[in-house]
Structure formats: structure tokens, C-alpha cells
Design an enzyme around this catalytic site. Structure first.
Site, mmCIF file in Angstrom:
data_model
loop_
_atom_site.group_PDB
_atom_site.id
_atom_site.type_symbol
_atom_site.label_atom_id
_atom_site.label_comp_id
_atom_site.label_asym_id
_atom_site.label_seq_id
_atom_site.Cartn_x
_atom_site.Cartn_y
_atom_site.Cartn_z
ATOM 1 N N HIS A 68 -4.931 -0.500 2.147
ATOM 2 C CA HIS A 68 -3.770 0.204 1.578
ATOM 3 C C HIS A 68 -3.534 1.545 2.281
ATOM 4 C CE1 HIS A 68 -2.996 -2.434 -1.854
ATOM 5 N NE2 HIS A 68 -4.302 -2.621 -1.870
ATOM 6 N N GLU B 105 -1.113 3.397 1.991
ATOM 7 C CA GLU B 105 -0.303 4.282 1.151
ATOM 8 C C GLU B 105 -1.142 5.174 0.244
ATOM 9 O OE1 GLU B 105 -0.674 1.080 0.923
ATOM 10 O OE2 GLU B 105 -0.483 0.287 -1.105
ATOM 11 N N LYS C 192 9.887 11.990 -8.609
ATOM 12 C CA LYS C 192 9.703 13.275 -9.293
ATOM 13 C C LYS C 192 9.468 14.429 -8.309
ATOM 14 C CE LYS C 192 9.215 15.029 -13.461
ATOM 15 N NZ LYS C 192 10.106 14.653 -14.566
ATOM 16 N N TYR D 48 -1.773 -8.039 -0.311
ATOM 17 C CA TYR D 48 -1.172 -9.337 -0.628
ATOM 18 C C TYR D 48 -0.047 -9.647 0.352
ATOM 19 C CZ TYR D 48 1.054 -13.083 -3.316
ATOM 20 O OH TYR D 48 1.582 -14.281 -3.716
ATOM 21 N N GLY E 107 -0.368 -7.099 -4.397
ATOM 22 C CA GLY E 107 -0.055 -7.768 -5.658
ATOM 23 C C GLY E 107 -1.315 -8.446 -6.166
#
Ligand code: XMP
Length: 515
Positions: A170, A172, A371, A83, A55
Site C-alpha cells: 500500500h 498510500e 477535510k 487487491y 479490497g
């Protein structure tokens, strides 16, 4: 199907949806909730694990997003990212401070605890994606440092006994070379997930659930030929067969031959039983758009006319029990129902369709899917690949790719140019590498020369962008040879075009579409 769920608590980071996708790629169902979600609600979902996202805030500032310490004491494993990692330390008694320099980009991380459950199979030196100003200067009591970088003393920390893990980078994003392994380790080694969330089980389960819900009711679906509505329609037809009717409105602003292609697959001679009704409303739309040049007005007219046409068809069918919508998970999150970094595109797909139809309930069978998962479900359902991997196409269609007034003649020009462009992109093997690409008709006419004749014709603009979330985009670097070929074909084959331009504007400041 959803007996096990991992929850992503969203603190406003830009990668929150990516975190959920990565978890689902591990065959574990995952949902995103705002950090404002009540702890009782979280407990009631009985999650196998919780992931706190990144964040933009500083966790030590008074009004920054936070969460009660109780979250870390429920006996549920928690993984804090960026964060989220800092917040975990801050809330549990560690220290977070502003660093002198921002650590940003690909960074080498040194793993200090090779036998950490979360770093199983991860190299001792591995490349990770960092993006932070603040840093953890002191871990909370009970935590030990498990990784560091040259600039960051705590790249990862853990309190294994309490199943609490903090990662400053991160995992991800794909730039983190072994990020997938780390998230896989969290959901399997730490949370003990079984991993039974799969597309075939999704399709099977949805069909069963829809049957149960719909019973002998009547179902109506607005089919656009786009991926989401096509998958939703086929799923419904597999579940309730003849009780389904699909209405396809051809507003005359589709890509070249698209109306016929949609009809060939979904119509009476196609492979599915959709009670397919095609409404050819081209003239109506062109009539309403005559003389209209203002982009927002054009959009409104197309949206409203679409509703009127659909309403008329729905009236012929009479009251139905269910109306199908192809809502997908990002729509749910973006419209602010799920996550925190709620944005923006709500205007794109809310058309007011429901209120014009006499129905009892809305069915949204794809509501939980991203998606790429919708595409997987489409393939599972046997929908042809060229439909499943279609690029996004705006609801108002070519109406937003023709600057100024829309006329039948201009539609034909842009359709022909766009068809050539798409064909050549496919010939070059680039069709699955570019986020979105299309031809638009500028309203500019200019002087040219063809043969020995002076011409005064339109300029076509070609656009191709790469994007992850369609909120920001970069112009794609198409090979010069492809652009040359497309240009010469368009000039030679499409009447009333004497110039082709390539748009290299990114978004922002541009948008992806032209209007
Ligand atoms: P923009 O032009 O806003 O486009 O950068 C971002 C994405 O949204 C699509 N788009 C629309 N989709 N109705 C839609 O259904 C619309 O009015 C609309 N406008 C833009 C666009 O194709 C791109 O994928």
C-alpha cells in the site's frame, strides 16, 4: 481546473480515500468511483490514469468484485494496489492464490527493476506496508516482476509497454516509507500529468464558477461556525457579497463562549460581509429537552428544533434562489454516491434542512474537497487559524456530551470543564496532535470531601482519541502531568464537580461521543 483527472476505482479497501488524497497532494485532481461504474462513464471522463484500490475479497472467487479486461486496453495507464494488483493479474491471465501465511505490517521490499518508471528515486531496499492473504503466484503475459519480499515473489510487476503497473503493498499509507514517491512517479512519469490542481486555483475558480451560477440570485447559508460551513460561507461571500445571508443558530449547546467567538469573526464587526443573523435560541432548546434522557430522543429533538428555528428565520428572509451546504467529499463518498466502502455517518449531518426552506437550488462549493483541503482553502481565504483547525464538533453539540437530562446548569458545568481541558491541552502543545478531545458530564454523582465538607457532586469524564477516519479510534495516551493539572483545575474551578475520570475505551466497542 479539472482538465486532468485520475480516477480511483474502489474495490472496498479501507485506504481508498487515502489513495485519492495522496494523488491530490501531487497537485493532480482525483475522484473515487465504485468498481461498478460503467466503462463508458469512465471513458467519458477521459482520465489520465486509473488506480484500482485494495479490497477484502479474493479475486478468484466467483462473486468477488471485478472489472472487464477492456479497462486495461483503453490505452490509459492503470495502477493496481493490493487487491487491485491481484485483480489485474487475474483478469489478464496471471494467477492469484491463497498464501500459507498472511503478510501483514511493515515489510522490507527489494526492488528488482531500479529503472522502472514507478520506482525512480526509490531505494533498492525499502519499507512498505503489506496486508494480504492472497498472493500473485504468476504474473500475466507481458508482465515482468519488478519487486519482491522474503515471503512474496511478486511485490510489484509491470507491463511498461501497456502502462500497466501492479503493486502488492500500500503506497498510500505513511508506513510505506517511499509510497508518496511511487504515486508521484505514477501520476507524473507514467500518466504524464501536468499537476495544475492547487488550492489557490480552486478558490479562484470556485469564485468565478459561483458568480456565474448565482448571477443576481439570493443565497442563504446555515453557518455553524464549524470548518466546513465557515469556509463555504466565506467563499460565497467573496463570490456574491451582499446577495448572501448567513443564519447562525445558537442552540445553547455550544462550547464555552463559542457563540460570541463565531459572531466576533463572522458578525457585523468581523472581517466578512455575510449579512450575519444570530438567533439566540438557548431557552427554546432547553425547554424542549427538559425531562428528556434517552439519547436518540435528545438527538431528534435538537435536530428538529434546529430546523424549526432555521425555518422561521428563513421565512423572514423570504424565498431565496440558492441554499448553501458545506458538504465535503467524504460525505459524498460515505453516503454511497462515490465509492464502494460506503458507510455509515449519513445520519450525522443530514438534517432535513433543505425541505424547510423555499429555494431553487443547492450550492455545495466544497463537494470535491477532503477535510485537509477545506482547511487549506480556509487559510487561502484568510479565515483565522483557530477556526480553520478546529476539531470536529457534533451537530447536537453538548447535548450528546451530557448524559441524561440536559439543563442550563449542566451545560455550564460541562462548558467550564471543557474550556479548562482545551486550554491545558493547548498549553501542553498537544492541540494539533489529538484527533478529538472533550469533557463530558456523566450523570453520576458521588461522595467526596472538600475542605472539611462532605460533597455529593458530579463526575466529569475526559476523552481524547486518535483516529484517522472517525470510524475507529484509540484513546490517546495523554501525559499524566497534563491529566493531573486538568483534574485539579476542574475540581478547583468548576462548581458541582468533585471527580474527574479519564476514558480509555477505544472505538469500537465505545463511540467517540458519549451518547
Ligand atoms: P461517534 O460518537 O459516532 O462519533 O463515534 C464519530 C464522529 O462523529 C461526530 N458525531 C456527530 N456529528 N452529529 C454530528 O454532526 C451527530 O449526531 C454526531 N454524533 C457523533 C463525533 O463528534 C465524531 O467526530
Amino acid at each position: 481546473m479539472k482538465n486532468e483527472v485520475v480516477i480511483v476505482l474502489d474495490f472496498g479497501g479501507q485506504y481508498n480515500q487515502l489513495v485519492a488524497r495522496r494523488v491530490r497532494e501531487c497537485n493532480v485532481y482525483c475522484e473515487i468511483y465504485s468498481y461498478k461504474t460503467d466503462i463508458e462513464k469512465i471513458k467519458a471522463m477521459n482520465p489520465k490514469g486509473i488506480i484500482l484500490t485494495g479490497g477484502p475479497n479474493s479475486c478468484y472467487e466467483a462473486d468477488s468484485p471485478t472489472y472487464s479486461a477492456e479497462l486495461f486496453k483503453m490505452g490509459v495507464p492503470v495502477l493496481g494496489l493490493c487487491y487491485g494488483a491481484q485483480l489485474m493479474m487475474h483478469v489478464l491471465g496471471g494467477k492469484v492464490e491463497r498464501a500459507n501465511v498472511r503478510e501483514y505490517g511493515k515489510t522490507e521490499v527489494l526492488i528488482d527493476k531500479q529503472d522502472s518508471k514507478i520506482f525512480q528515486g526509490v531505494s533498492p531496499r525499502t519499507i512498505c506496508w503489506m496486508s494480504h492473504f492472497d498472493y500473485i503466484s504468476q504474473t500475466a503475459p507481458g508482465f515482468s516482476i519488478t519487486a519482491h519480499t522474503a515471503d512474496c515473489p511478486v511485490a510489484a510487476a509491470e507491463n511498461a509497454a501497456e502502462a500497466l503497473y501492479a503493486i502488492q503493498f500500500h503506497p498510500e499509507v505513511l508506513h510505506t516509507a517511499q509510497g508518496k514517491e511511487m504515486l508521484h512517479n505514477f501520476v507524473y512519469n507514467v500518466c504524464g500529468c501536468a499537476g495544475d490542481w492547487k488550492m489557490d486555483s480552486f478558490v479562484e475558480h470556485s469564485i468565478r464558477e459561483i458568480r456565474q451560477k448565482v448571477g443576481s440570485g439570493k443565497v442563504l447559508c446555515a453557518l455553524s461556525g464549524g470548518v466546513d460551513s465557515s469556509v463555504a460561507a466565506v467563499l460565497l461571500s467573496k463570490a456574491v457579497g451582499d446577495q448572501l445571508t448567513c443564519v447562525f443558530v445558537d442552540h445553547g449547546l455550544l462550547r464555552k463562549n463559542e457563540g460570541d467567538e463565531v459572531e466576533a469573526v463572522f458578525g457585523p464587526n468581523g472581517a466578512y460581509n455575510l449579512n450575519f443573523i444570530r438567533v439566540n435560541a438557548q431557552e427554546r432548546f432547553y425547554g424542549k429537552l427538559a425531562g428528556m434522557t434517552e439519547p436518540e430522543k435528545k438527538r431528534k429533538i435538537i435536530g428538529e428544533e434546529f430546523i424549526r428555528v432555521f425555518e422561521e428565520e428563513a421565512k423572514k428572509i423570504g424565498a431565496v434562489d440558492f441554499l448553501v451546504q458545506g458538504t465535503i467529499y467524504p460525505d459524498v463518498v460515505e453516503s454511497g454516491l462515490g465509492g464502494e466502502s460506503a458507510v455509515i455517518k449519513s445520519h450525522h449531518n443530514v438534517g432535513g434542512l433543505p425541505s424547510c426552506v423555499d429555494f431553487k437550488e443547492i450550492l455545495e462549493p466544497l463537494r470535491d474537497l477532503f477535510k485537509d483541503e477545506v482547511r487549506k482553502a480556509g487559510l487561502e481565504l484568510g479565515i483565522p487559524e483557530h477556526l480553520v483547525f478546529r476539531q470536529p464538533f457534533p451537530g447536537p453539540g453538548l447535548g450528546v456530551r451530557i448524559i441524561g437530562e440536559v439543563t442550563a446548569e449542566k451545560v455550564k458545568i460541562v462548558q467550564d470543564a471543557d474550556a479548562i481541558y482545551r486550554e491545558e491541552i493547548a498549553n501542553a502543545g498537544l492541540d494539533r496532535c489529538i484527533g478529538q478531545y472533550f469533557a463530558a458530564l456523566t450523570n453520576m454523582q458521588s461522595v467526596g470531601v472538600m475542605g472539611d465538607e462532605r460533597t455529593y457532586d458530579y463526575a466529569i469524564a475526559l476523552r481524547a482519541v486518535n483516529t484517522i477516519d472517525f470510524m475507529t479510534a484509540e484513546s490517546a495516551e495523554l501525559p499524566w502531568s497534563v491529566l493531573q493539572k486538568v483534574t485539579s483545575r476542574i475540581i478547583n474551578e468548576v462548581s458541582h464537580v468533585n471527580r474527574v475520570l479519564y476514558d480509555i475505551t477505544s472505538k469500537p466497542p465505545g463511540t467517540i461521543e458519549f451518547e
